[in-house]
Design a protein around this motif. Structure first.
Motif, PDB file in Angstrom:
ATOM      1  N   CYS A   1      14.966  36.060  50.463  1.00  0.00           N
ATOM      2  CA  CYS A   1      15.881  37.505  51.496  1.00  0.00           C
ATOM      3  C   CYS A   1      15.062  38.717  51.249  1.00  0.00           C
ATOM      4  CB  CYS A   1      17.296  37.645  50.874  1.00  0.00           C
ATOM      5  SG  CYS A   1      17.789  36.079  52.204  1.00  0.00           S
ATOM      6  N   VAL A   2      14.711  38.967  49.699  1.00  0.00           N
ATOM      7  CA  VAL A   2      13.851  40.051  49.684  1.00  0.00           C
ATOM      8  C   VAL A   2      12.837  40.334  49.861  1.00  0.00           C
ATOM      9  CG1 VAL A   2      13.060  41.565  47.693  1.00  0.00           C
ATOM     10  CG2 VAL A   2      15.134  40.569  47.486  1.00  0.00           C
ATOM     11  N   HIS A   3      12.015  39.328  50.018  1.00  0.00           N
ATOM     12  CA  HIS A   3      10.540  38.686  50.235  1.00  0.00           C
ATOM     13  C   HIS A   3      10.004  39.221  51.601  1.00  0.00           C
ATOM     14  CE1 HIS A   3       6.060  37.810  49.130  1.00  0.00           C
ATOM     15  NE2 HIS A   3       6.111  37.135  50.529  1.00  0.00           N
ATOM     16  N   HIS A   4      10.969  38.870  53.182  1.00  0.00           N
ATOM     17  CA  HIS A   4      11.178  38.552  54.127  1.00  0.00           C
ATOM     18  C   HIS A   4      11.853  39.459  54.244  1.00  0.00           C
ATOM     19  CE1 HIS A   4       8.813  34.782  53.899  1.00  0.00           C
ATOM     20  NE2 HIS A   4       9.190  34.259  53.689  1.00  0.00           N
ATOM     21  N   ASP A   5      12.077  40.794  54.388  1.00  0.00           N
ATOM     22  CA  ASP A   5      13.045  41.172  54.774  1.00  0.00           C
ATOM     23  C   ASP A   5      14.480  41.985  55.261  1.00  0.00           C
ATOM     24  OD1 ASP A   5      13.820  44.081  54.750  1.00  0.00           O
ATOM     25  OD2 ASP A   5      12.163  45.262  56.305  1.00  0.00           O
ATOM     26  N   ALA A   6      15.028  40.495  54.636  1.00  0.00           N
ATOM     27  CA  ALA A   6      16.308  39.763  54.996  1.00  0.00           C
ATOM     28  C   ALA A   6      17.329  41.293  55.444  1.00  0.00           C
ATOM     29  CB  ALA A   6      16.924  39.114  54.568  1.00  0.00           C
ATOM     30  N   PRO A   7      18.194  40.827  55.906  1.00  0.00           N
ATOM     31  CA  PRO A   7      19.394  41.919  56.031  1.00  0.00           C
ATOM     32  C   PRO A   7      19.939  41.460  54.858  1.00  0.00           C
ATOM     33  CG  PRO A   7      19.709  40.445  57.849  1.00  0.00           C
ATOM     34  CD  PRO A   7      18.538  40.310  57.602  1.00  0.00           C
ATOM     35  N   ALA A   8      20.986  43.772  54.232  1.00  0.00           N
ATOM     36  CA  ALA A   8      21.676  43.221  53.566  1.00  0.00           C
ATOM     37  C   ALA A   8      22.721  42.571  52.752  1.00  0.00           C
ATOM     38  CB  ALA A   8      21.892  45.122  53.198  1.00  0.00           C
ATOM     39  N   TRP A   9      23.390  41.922  53.889  1.00  0.00           N
ATOM     40  CA  TRP A   9      24.204  40.684  53.626  1.00  0.00           C
ATOM     41  C   TRP A   9      24.451  39.760  53.242  1.00  0.00           C
ATOM     42  CZ3 TRP A   9      24.843  36.626  55.688  1.00  0.00           C
ATOM     43  CH2 TRP A   9      24.040  36.296  57.291  1.00  0.00           C
ATOM     44  N   THR A  10      22.640  39.270  53.330  1.00  0.00           N
ATOM     45  CA  THR A  10      21.896  38.111  52.709  1.00  0.00           C
ATOM     46  C   THR A  10      22.186  38.249  51.130  1.00  0.00           C
ATOM     47  OG1 THR A  10      20.115  38.879  53.412  1.00  0.00           O
ATOM     48  CG2 THR A  10      21.586  37.564  55.061  1.00  0.00           C
ATOM     49  N   LEU A  11      21.508  39.508  50.697  1.00  0.00           N
ATOM     50  CA  LEU A  11      21.497  39.644  49.849  1.00  0.00           C
ATOM     51  C   LEU A  11      22.569  39.656  48.655  1.00  0.00           C
ATOM     52  CD1 LEU A  11      19.147  43.019  49.797  1.00  0.00           C
ATOM     53  CD2 LEU A  11      19.008  40.302  49.608  1.00  0.00           C
ATOM     54  N   PHE A  12      23.499  39.628  49.456  1.00  0.00           N
ATOM     55  CA  PHE A  12      24.738  39.020  48.946  1.00  0.00           C
ATOM     56  C   PHE A  12      25.721  38.179  48.469  1.00  0.00           C
ATOM     57  CE2 PHE A  12      25.300  43.995  49.514  1.00  0.00           C
ATOM     58  CZ  PHE A  12      26.082  44.463  48.844  1.00  0.00           C
ATOM     59  N   ALA A  13      25.436  37.593  49.579  1.00  0.00           N
ATOM     60  CA  ALA A  13      25.599  36.290  49.658  1.00  0.00           C
ATOM     61  C   ALA A  13      24.768  35.480  49.024  1.00  0.00           C
ATOM     62  CB  ALA A  13      25.627  35.736  51.283  1.00  0.00           C
ATOM     63  N   ALA A  14      23.546  35.326  48.587  1.00  0.00           N
ATOM     64  CA  ALA A  14      22.856  34.583  47.764  1.00  0.00           C
ATOM     65  C   ALA A  14      23.119  34.642  46.040  1.00  0.00           C
ATOM     66  CB  ALA A  14      20.906  34.836  48.238  1.00  0.00           C
ATOM     67  N   TYR A  15      22.865  35.919  46.003  1.00  0.00           N
ATOM     68  CA  TYR A  15      23.242  36.415  44.592  1.00  0.00           C
ATOM     69  C   TYR A  15      25.130  35.617  44.223  1.00  0.00           C
ATOM     70  CZ  TYR A  15      23.106  38.219  40.241  1.00  0.00           C
ATOM     71  OH  TYR A  15      22.950  38.465  38.801  1.00  0.00           O
ATOM     72  N   ALA A  16      26.001  35.900  45.141  1.00  0.00           N
ATOM     73  CA  ALA A  16      27.177  35.209  45.119  1.00  0.00           C
ATOM     74  C   ALA A  16      26.967  33.933  44.574  1.00  0.00           C
ATOM     75  CB  ALA A  16      28.400  35.838  45.883  1.00  0.00           C
ATOM     76  N   ALA A  17      25.690  32.803  45.219  1.00  0.00           N
ATOM     77  CA  ALA A  17      26.013  31.546  44.998  1.00  0.00           C
ATOM     78  C   ALA A  17      25.238  31.319  43.389  1.00  0.00           C
ATOM     79  CB  ALA A  17      24.964  30.850  45.966  1.00  0.00           C
ATOM     80  N   THR A  18      25.116  32.300  43.157  1.00  0.00           N
ATOM     81  CA  THR A  18      24.619  32.088  41.460  1.00  0.00           C
ATOM     82  C   THR A  18      25.794  31.519  40.324  1.00  0.00           C
ATOM     83  OG1 THR A  18      24.440  34.383  41.168  1.00  0.00           O
ATOM     84  CG2 THR A  18      22.383  33.579  41.326  1.00  0.00           C
ATOM     85  N   ALA A  19      27.392  32.214  41.050  1.00  0.00           N
ATOM     86  CA  ALA A  19      28.179  32.329  40.484  1.00  0.00           C
ATOM     87  C   ALA A  19      28.267  30.919  39.790  1.00  0.00           C
ATOM     88  CB  ALA A  19      29.294  32.610  41.365  1.00  0.00           C
ATOM     89  N   THR A  20      28.115  29.840  40.393  1.00  0.00           N
ATOM     90  CA  THR A  20      28.330  28.492  39.807  1.00  0.00           C
ATOM     91  C   THR A  20      27.722  28.208  38.633  1.00  0.00           C
ATOM     92  OG1 THR A  20      26.527  27.560  40.904  1.00  0.00           O
ATOM     93  CG2 THR A  20      28.842  27.717  42.535  1.00  0.00           C
ATOM     94  N   THR A  21      26.464  29.518  38.242  1.00  0.00           N
ATOM     95  CA  THR A  21      26.194  28.781  36.277  1.00  0.00           C
ATOM     96  C   THR A  21      27.071  28.528  35.502  1.00  0.00           C
ATOM     97  OG1 THR A  21      24.826  30.109  37.219  1.00  0.00           O
ATOM     98  CG2 THR A  21      24.451  29.889  34.814  1.00  0.00           C
ATOM     99  N   PRO A  22      26.740  27.452  34.825  1.00  0.00           N
ATOM    100  CA  PRO A  22      28.062  27.129  33.751  1.00  0.00           C
ATOM    101  C   PRO A  22      27.736  27.637  32.422  1.00  0.00           C
ATOM    102  CG  PRO A  22      26.400  25.309  34.135  1.00  0.00           C
ATOM    103  CD  PRO A  22      25.635  26.019  35.214  1.00  0.00           C
ATOM    104  N   ASN A  23      28.573  27.685  32.091  1.00  0.00           N
ATOM    105  CA  ASN A  23      29.017  28.284  30.323  1.00  0.00           C
ATOM    106  C   ASN A  23      28.019  27.463  29.335  1.00  0.00           C
ATOM    107  OD1 ASN A  23      29.206  30.235  28.930  1.00  0.00           O
ATOM    108  ND2 ASN A  23      31.629  29.672  28.149  1.00  0.00           N
TER     109      ASN A  23
END
Length: 491
Positions: A145-167
Motif C-alpha cells: 500500500c505504501v509502495h503503490h501510493d494506496a489511499p490512507a485508509w488502506t494503511l490503517f487496515a493493513a497495519y491493524a492486521a498485524t495485531a494477530t501476532t502471538p505473544n
C-alpha cells in the motif's frame, strides 16, 4: 577343580565394586557376567553448572525454543519504527505514521487476549503459526500500500492486521513454567532471563530497523521484520517436546480477569507501562532516542543479576519493594534535568533508573503465573502485556503533553508519578490481602492470593470462584458428624 572357580568369580567382583569412591555406578550380574552402568550420565547430573542461567539452558530442548523465541521477538522492536520511517518517508507526514502505528497498538490490545486464548485452547503450534501468517500478510500488505501510493485508509487496515501476532515471550514463559513447575528458583531465573531478552530485543530492534531503512530502502525494515517473525515462530513451534500440553476443558472456564488479585496486578502493569511510555517520549524530546539504549541496558543487566538471586517467599512484598525502588530511581532523571546536568550525568541517571524496571517486571510476571490457571497461562500473561501496552500509550500521551506545555525537564515528572501510582496500587493490594487473610481460615489465604507460599491455581479449583472462605463452615459440620458416633461409646 571344576567346582572351585565357580563360586569366587561372582563374589569377588561384587566385593571389589562396593567400596568404589563414586556412588553412581549401578552393578548387576547377568549371564554370569558383571555389568556396570555407564558413569557418564550420573556424573553429568551431579556436576551441575554453577551459573543458574547455564543450568537453565541445560534443560533439554531449552536452547532450541529460546533461539526461536529470540528471533521472533526481535521484530517487536522493529516493526513500529520501520512503519513510521516508511510511511513518513513516503507520505511526508509523521502525523499519519503515528496514527497508523497507534491504531495497530490499539488493535493489538483488543486482539492479543483472544489470540492467547486460542493458543491455550488448541496449542502453541496449531494457533500461533496461522496467527503469525496473518500478521505477516498484514505487514506485506502495508508495504504494498505504501509502495503503490494506496489511499490512507488502506494503511490503517493493513497495519491493524498485524495485531494477530502471538505473544512469543508469553509462550516461552509458559514453556518454562511447565518445565520447572516444581522448582521456584529455576522459574525465577527463567522469568528474569525472559525479561532481559525482552529488553535486549527492544533495544536492538529499533537500531536494526533504522539501519536497514536508511542503508537499503524504506521498506527494508518491515520486510526484514516480517521474515524474522515468521522464521522465529516456525523455529519456536517446531520444538514440540517442550510445548505445554493442551489441558482438556470439561466445563467453561471463566476469564483470568475474574481471578482474585488479578485486576490489581493488571492495574500495576498499566501504571508500570505508563512509566515506560512517558520516559521514552520525554527522553527522546530532551536528549534524542539513542540515550534510551542506556535505560534498556540497565534494565537488562539488572534482570540478569536479579535472576541469580533467590526467589522471594512473599512475592507480593517483593513487588512492593521493587516498585518503591523504581519510584526512587525514576526521580534521578527528573533531578538531573531540573538541575540542567550534562548529558553524561543524565545518561547515568537513566542507566540507574532502568535497573529497577526488570526486577519489577519479573516479580509481576511471577505473580501473574501464580494467579492464573495452568490451562490459561498464555491468556493471563498476554493480559498483563496488553495492560502494559495500554500504559505505554497513556504514558506517552501524558509525557508528550507535559513536554509541550511545561518543558522536557518537567516532563520527567510523568514517569515518577506513574511509578508512585503503581506503588500505591500494590500497597492497596497488600492491605486488602492482609484483611482477607484475617477473615479466612489458615491456609486459604495463601492459596487464594498470588505471591504467597502456595500456588493460587491449586486451591482455586476447589474453592470455586472468589467467595471468601469465611462463609464456608466445614469445621463445625465435621465436628458434629464426628461427635455423634462417639457419644454412645463414651456412655
Amino acid at each position: 577343580m571344576p567346582i572351585r572357580p565357580a563360586a569366587p568369580p561372582a563374589a569377588r567382583p561384587l566385593r571389589a565394586a562396593r567400596p568404589a569412591p563414586s556412588p553412581t555406578p549401578l552393578l548387576t550380574v547377568a549371564g554370569g557376567h558383571l555389568i556396570a552402568a555407564p558413569r557418564a550420565a550420573p556424573e553429568r547430573v551431579g556436576r551441575r553448572p554453577p551459573n543458574p542461567y547455564l543450568r537453565l539452558l541445560a534443560t533439554p530442548g531449552a536452547r532450541a525454543f529460546t533461539a526461536g523465541s529470540l528471533i521472533a521477538r526481535l521484530p517487536m522492536g522493529m516493526l513500529g519504527v520501520s512503519a513510521v520511517i516508511m510511511i513518513a518517508g513516503s507520505r511526508g507526514s509523521y502525523a499519519l505514521a503515528g496514527a497508523v502505528t497507534a491504531t495497530g497498538l490499539a488493535a493489538t490490545a483488543l486482539v492479543a487476549p483472544f489470540t492467547a486464548r486460542l493458543v491455550d485452547r488448541f496449542g502453541q503450534a496449531r494457533a500461533a503459526v496461522p496467527a503469525t501468517a496473518i500478521a505477516v500478510l498484514g505487514s506485506l500488505a502495508l508495504v504494498l500500500c505504501v509502495h503503490h501510493d494506496a489511499p490512507a485508509w488502506t494503511l490503517f487496515a493493513a497495519y491493524a492486521a498485524t495485531a494477530t501476532t502471538p505473544n512469543t515471550g508469553g509462550m516461552a514463559r509458559a514453556r518454562w513454567a511447565r518445565l520447572h513447575r516444581g522448582d521456584p528458583a529455576a522459574l525465577h531465573t527463567a522469568n528474569s532471563f525472559e525479561q532481559s531478552a525482552d529488553e535486549l530485543c527492544f533495544m536492538l530492534g529499533p537500531v536494526l530497523a533504522a539501519t536497514l531503512c536508511g542503508a537499503l530502502f524504506p521498506e527494508a525494515g518491515t520486510l526484514a521484520g516480517a521474515l524474522l517473525l515468521m522464521t522465529g515462530v516456525l523455529v519456536f513451534t517446531a520444538q514440540r517436546a517442550t510445548e505445554p500440553p493442551v489441558a482438556p476443558r470439561a466445563r467453561a472456564v471463566s476469564s483470568p480477569l475474574r481471578t482474585p488479585g488479578m485486576p490489581a496486578l493488571l492495574a500495576v502493569f498499566l501504571a508500570t507501562g505508563a512509566v515506560f511510555g512517558a520516559l521514552e517520549v520525554v527522553s527522546i524530546a530532551h536528549a534524542g532516542g539513542a540515550i534510551l539504549a542506556l535505560q534498556a541496558a540497565g534494565s537488562g543487566a539488572a534482570g540478569l543479576v536479579y535472576g541469580a538471586l533467590r526467589p522471594a517467599r512473599n512475592v507480593h512484598l517483593r513487588l512492593v519493594v521493587c516498585l518503591a525502588g523504581m519510584t526512587a530511581l525514576m526521580s534521578l532523571p527528573l533531578l538531573a534535568a531540573a538541575a540542567s546536568a550534562s548529558l553524561p550525568v543524565l545518561a547515568l541517571c537513566l542507566l540507574l533508573a532502568g535497573a529497577a524496571t526488570a526486577p519489577t517486571m519479573v516479580t509481576g510476571m511471577t505473580l501473574v503465573q501464580r494467579a492464573t490457571r495452568q490451562e490459561q497461562l498464555n491468556e493471563g500473561m498476554t493480559l498483563s502485556v496488553t495492560a502494559l501496552l495500554g500504559g505505554v500509550a497513556a504514558g506517552a500521551a501524558a509525557g508528550g503533553w507535559l513536554v509541550e506545555h511545561a518543558g522536557t525537564a518537567s516532563g520527567y515528572a510523568a514517569p515518577v508519578c506513574a511509578a508512585a501510582l503503581a506503588l500505591a496500587i500494590a500497597l492497596a493490594g497488600a492491605a486488602g490481602r492482609g484483611v482477607r487473610a484475617r477473615v479466612t481460615p489458615a491456609g486459604a489465604a495463601r492459596s487464594r492470593w498470588p505471591g504467597t507460599t502456595g500456588r493460587g491455581a491449586s486451591a482455586r479449583g476447589a474453592g470455586g470462584g472468589g467467595r471468601p472462605a469465611v462463609h464456608r463452615t466445614p469445621r463445625p459440620s465435621a465436628t458434629i458428624r464426628a461427635a455423634k458416633p462417639t457419644a454412645p461409646n463414651r456412655s
